[in-house]
Design an enzyme around this catalytic site. Structure first.
Site: not given
Ligand code: C5P
Length: 222
Positions: A29-32, A96
């Site tokens: 995943g990502n940190r959005s 994102a």
């Protein structure tokens, strides 16, 4: 108060960050956090728009009054957008989206006893939702994309942004700098907005609500 300058506009906003599953319990995943997208939804509602919010794994609560659709992976987001986008006048792609997903999703947990000391994952490209929606858009639709980049100087950031808007084919691109403590998850944001011709049409630094209003101002009188 800007009152109802977006009354009657049907606005689709994507927010949050996609998660690409590896196995039943793990993902890439990502940190959005979803904060900027949710602020856009909140302000669009306040300014009279009808808002559909497609949220991917957001950490914050959605504003009351939106039509909420929740998704997790990029493919789910792509499917939701393809279905929903034609009914909207404006599309704002603040989510994102993972550029790649694992080629295979393991049926059971990936086990270290099997993988050994190193684990290699193979990824494949996800569809570019923004590019696909821009290519398929109706003549009256306005599409706004985002570019979160780690470039530290403004000219490099803008150069990347210009190449990106040309590639994506959207009407505006909101370019912001992100880093370990910048952009994602924070309450502040600093943006440049590029038009399709590559001109900087606005720039702003402030909390995500004020950033949202600057972005929504693009829709007034167009
Ligand atoms: O290419 P990049 O990921 O930097 O593009 C960012 C913009 O494109 C964002 O608006 C994001 O929502 C969108 N995007 C997309 N589909 C992807 C990757 C990004 O719609 N697979």
């Amino acid at each position: 108060e800007l009152a109802s300058d977006l009354r009657g506009r049907r606005v689709l906003i994507t927010a949050g960050g996609t998660r690409e599953p590896l196995d039943p319990v793990r993902f890439i995943g990502n940190r959005s956090s979803g904060r900027q997208g949710f602020a856009l939804a909140e302000r669009a509602l306040a300014r009279g728009a009808e808002v559909t919010l497609v949220a991917a794994n957001a950490e914050v609560r959605p504003p009351e009054g939106v039509k909420l659709v929740t998704v997790s992976s990029a493919q789910q987001l792509a499917q939701a957008c393809a279905e929903i986008a034609p009914r909207h006048d404006v599309i704002i792609m603040a989510a994102a989206v993972a550029d790649y997903r694992p080629v295979t999703v393991a049926e059971g947990k990936i086990k270290k006893e099997q993988a050994g000391e190193e684990l290699t994952l193979t990824f494949t490209r996800n569809p570019d939702i923004l590019q696909d929606l821009s290519a398929a858009r109706g003549s009256e639709q306005v599409i706004i994309g985002f570019a979160a980049e780690t470039e530290t100087d403004d000219s490099a950031l803008l150069e990347l942004g210009r190449a990106k808007i040309a590639r994506k084919g959207c009407d505006y691109l909101v370019v912001n700098r992100v880093g370990w403590n910048l952009g994602f998850q924070s309450d502040e944001n600093s943006i440049f907005v590029l038009s399709a011709s590559g001109d900087v049409v606005s720039r702003h630094t402030g909390d995500k609500v004020s950033v949202a209003d600057v972005i929504l101002d693009l829709l007034v009188n167009v």
